[in-house]
Design a protein around this motif. Structure first.
Motif, mmCIF file in Angstrom:
data_model
loop_
_atom_site.group_PDB
_atom_site.id
_atom_site.type_symbol
_atom_site.label_atom_id
_atom_site.label_comp_id
_atom_site.label_asym_id
_atom_site.label_seq_id
_atom_site.Cartn_x
_atom_site.Cartn_y
_atom_site.Cartn_z
ATOM 1 N N THR A 1 8.217 -11.221 -5.061
ATOM 2 C CA THR A 1 8.238 -10.337 -6.232
ATOM 3 C C THR A 1 6.838 -10.204 -6.826
ATOM 4 O O THR A 1 6.403 -9.102 -7.198
ATOM 5 N N CYS A 2 6.144 -11.326 -6.908
ATOM 6 C CA CYS A 2 4.761 -11.324 -7.401
ATOM 7 C C CYS A 2 3.859 -10.499 -6.484
ATOM 8 O O CYS A 2 3.023 -9.715 -6.948
ATOM 9 N N VAL A 3 4.037 -10.664 -5.173
ATOM 10 C CA VAL A 3 3.242 -9.897 -4.198
ATOM 11 C C VAL A 3 3.518 -8.409 -4.350
ATOM 12 O O VAL A 3 2.590 -7.581 -4.312
ATOM 13 N N ALA A 4 4.790 -8.027 -4.534
ATOM 14 C CA ALA A 4 5.150 -6.616 -4.707
ATOM 15 C C ALA A 4 4.514 -6.040 -5.972
ATOM 16 O O ALA A 4 4.019 -4.894 -5.970
ATOM 17 N N ALA A 5 4.508 -6.830 -7.057
ATOM 18 C CA ALA A 5 3.901 -6.373 -8.305
ATOM 19 C C ALA A 5 2.393 -6.194 -8.134
ATOM 20 O O ALA A 5 1.805 -5.214 -8.632
ATOM 21 N N MET A 6 1.755 -7.135 -7.430
ATOM 22 C CA MET A 6 0.321 -7.025 -7.186
ATOM 23 C C MET A 6 -0.004 -5.806 -6.322
ATOM 24 O O MET A 6 -0.986 -5.099 -6.560
ATOM 25 N N LEU A 7 0.847 -5.536 -5.322
ATOM 26 C CA LEU A 7 0.626 -4.389 -4.446
ATOM 27 C C LEU A 7 0.767 -3.082 -5.229
ATOM 28 O O LEU A 7 -0.013 -2.137 -5.027
ATOM 29 N N ALA A 8 1.728 -3.039 -6.138
ATOM 30 C CA ALA A 8 1.903 -1.855 -6.982
ATOM 31 C C ALA A 8 0.677 -1.649 -7.864
ATOM 32 O O ALA A 8 0.213 -0.509 -8.062
ATOM 33 N N ALA A 9 0.132 -2.758 -8.389
ATOM 34 C CA ALA A 9 -1.067 -2.670 -9.233
ATOM 35 C C ALA A 9 -2.266 -2.173 -8.430
ATOM 36 O O ALA A 9 -3.089 -1.400 -8.928
ATOM 37 N N VAL A 10 -2.363 -2.619 -7.175
ATOM 38 C CA VAL A 10 -3.457 -2.175 -6.303
ATOM 39 C C VAL A 10 -3.366 -0.672 -6.061
ATOM 40 O O VAL A 10 -4.373 0.053 -6.169
ATOM 41 N N PHE A 11 -2.177 -0.183 -5.738
ATOM 42 C CA PHE A 11 -2.004 1.249 -5.501
ATOM 43 C C PHE A 11 -2.315 2.057 -6.758
ATOM 44 O O PHE A 11 -2.945 3.123 -6.683
ATOM 45 N N TYR A 12 -1.880 1.546 -7.904
ATOM 46 C CA TYR A 12 -2.161 2.243 -9.162
ATOM 47 C C TYR A 12 -3.663 2.287 -9.421
ATOM 48 O O TYR A 12 -4.209 3.318 -9.816
ATOM 49 N N GLY A 13 -4.341 1.167 -9.202
ATOM 50 C CA GLY A 13 -5.773 1.113 -9.456
ATOM 51 C C GLY A 13 -6.573 2.046 -8.564
ATOM 52 O O GLY A 13 -7.605 2.588 -8.974
#
Length: 399
Positions: free
Chosen positions: A119-131
């Protein structure tokens, strides 16, 4: 009353003779098992058995296998027992520790750490795509690259753990976790330390791990001669080697379990990652983004090397029982879920177990570089290619 079959005995020397393909015997707790034909069905692959055949493998079996594996052994028992079977002090303490772990349920209780981590990895990946996609700031892109590197590190730990033991309650779920965390997110099918130890590698050899000959040529000697200077820079780009080794494995003629699934997972990674990079405005930012994301993972590569090489490493034939430099105690701890690591503080680690680990925790980095330098200096001596207690492992050998 049915008359019991009289036990038949062989010596340790007799057992050692059965160590070739087609004639593979091992012993576990003094009982001898013929795995000659079963070796191809071994879930852990053929290499482990081929390397350990002809000896007692009790400690290795305990370290790598769940309790349910013991039920499958009887079908492989050939009726022989080892007459001069002996258990060393460190092995005895190690097995006592394994029994204590099992009694506490540390091998079986999974908790929810894998779910939380993914779940943490998925949230980080979403943040990367947003950035990358939604932000135009260069700093936002650099932070995203750094975050992507951290994401890869965390995902690799999940993939690593799922390879050593089941991180979920079922095998299909464990395989799914491996596929997502390893192939789809990180694009890597395995992790491979770039450096290892021994002057025995100062000549060409055949690796069972890779299934090919590794040539020690003048170019390899040149790179090793300066490895104490290149160690950390190589770690920054070490991920490139992992990508290369993954492709070489998946598209080789070697037997690869679930090859199609692994290739599909790799294709997922090589779809989303280049697509993500393409959203950056220019090639300069793209190159910097890729370099930073890979360089951050050097933290993990260095840790792997320190974990494996922060001690005098045994370089002889693999052993199935604990010696002064063998790894079963470490592998046993790997099977304990990360959520339960804190529980190990209450376990009775004997002094012999602690000594068998052999780690120089406080000076591990210094010791590693010192050994690298020692090997580098002696590798320059072309007239004396085989030395004692040196450190190198070329790009294609494993720890």
């Amino acid at each position: 009353m049915v008359e019991q079959t009289k036990k038949r005995y062989i010596t340790t020397d007799d057992l050692k003779k059965h160590n070739q393909p087609g004639d593979l015997w091992i012993s576990i707790q003094g009982k001898v098992y013929d795995v000659s034909h079963w070796v191809k069905s071994h879930p852990g692959g053929e290499a482990a058995i081929l390397n350990l055949a002809g000896q007692d493998v009790t400690d290795a079996f305990i370290a790598y296998h769940p309790g349910t594996a013991w039920h499958h052994l009887e079908n492989l028992h050939n009726g022989y027992h080892v007459k001069d079977f002996h258990v060393s002090e460190v092995s005895r303490d190690y097995r006592r520790l394994a029994a204590e772990f099992s009694k506490r349920g540390l091998f079986d209780k999974k908790g929810h750490v894998t779910l939380y981590t993914l779940t943490c990895v998925a949230a980080m990946l979403a943040a990367v795509f947003y950035g990358v996609v939604a932000c135009t700031s260069v700093w936002a892109h650099l932070i995203s690259a750094f975050l992507l590197g951290l994401l890869w590190i965390q995902s690799a730990y999940v993939g690593h753990d799922s390879g050593h033991y089941s991180v979920t309650s079922t095998k299909p779920c464990n395989k799914l976790v491996q596929l997502l965390s390893g192939n789809c997110i990180t694009g890597i099918d395995r992790h491979i330390p770039v450096f290892a130890v021994s002057s025995k590698f100062f000549k060409s050899m055949t690796s069972r791990f890779y299934g090919r000959k590794l040539t020690f040529d003048p170019l390899a000697r040149f790179f090793i001669s300066y490895q104490h200077w290149s160690f950390y820079p190589v770690m920054c780009v070490g991920r490139i080697n992992l990508f290369i080794q993954t492709f070489l494995l998946l598209f080789s003629r070697r037997h690869v379990p679930d090859r199609a699934l692994n290739i599909a997972g790799i294709l997922v990674f090589w779809t989303w990652f280049p697509l993500l990079v393409s959203f950056l405005p220019n090639w300069r930012e793209r190159i910097v983004f890729v370099f930073i994301s890979m360089a951050v993972t050097a933290i993990q590569h260095v840790q792997f090397c320190l974990n494996h090489f922060a001690a005098d490493v045994y370089t002889g034939r693999l052993m199935g029982t604990i010696g002064s430099r063998s790894k079963p105690p470490v592998r046993l701890i790997y099977r304990v879920g990360r959520i339960w690591i804190g529980s190990l503080a209450g376990c009775s680690f004997s002094w012999s177990i602690i000594c068998s680990l052999g780690y120089r925790v406080a000076t591990s980095g210094q010791f590693l570089l010192w050994t690298l330098r020692k090997a580098a200096v002696q590798a320059r001596d072309v007239t004396s290619p085989v030395m004692e207690n040196l450190l190198w492992e070329a790009l294609n050998t494993h720890g």
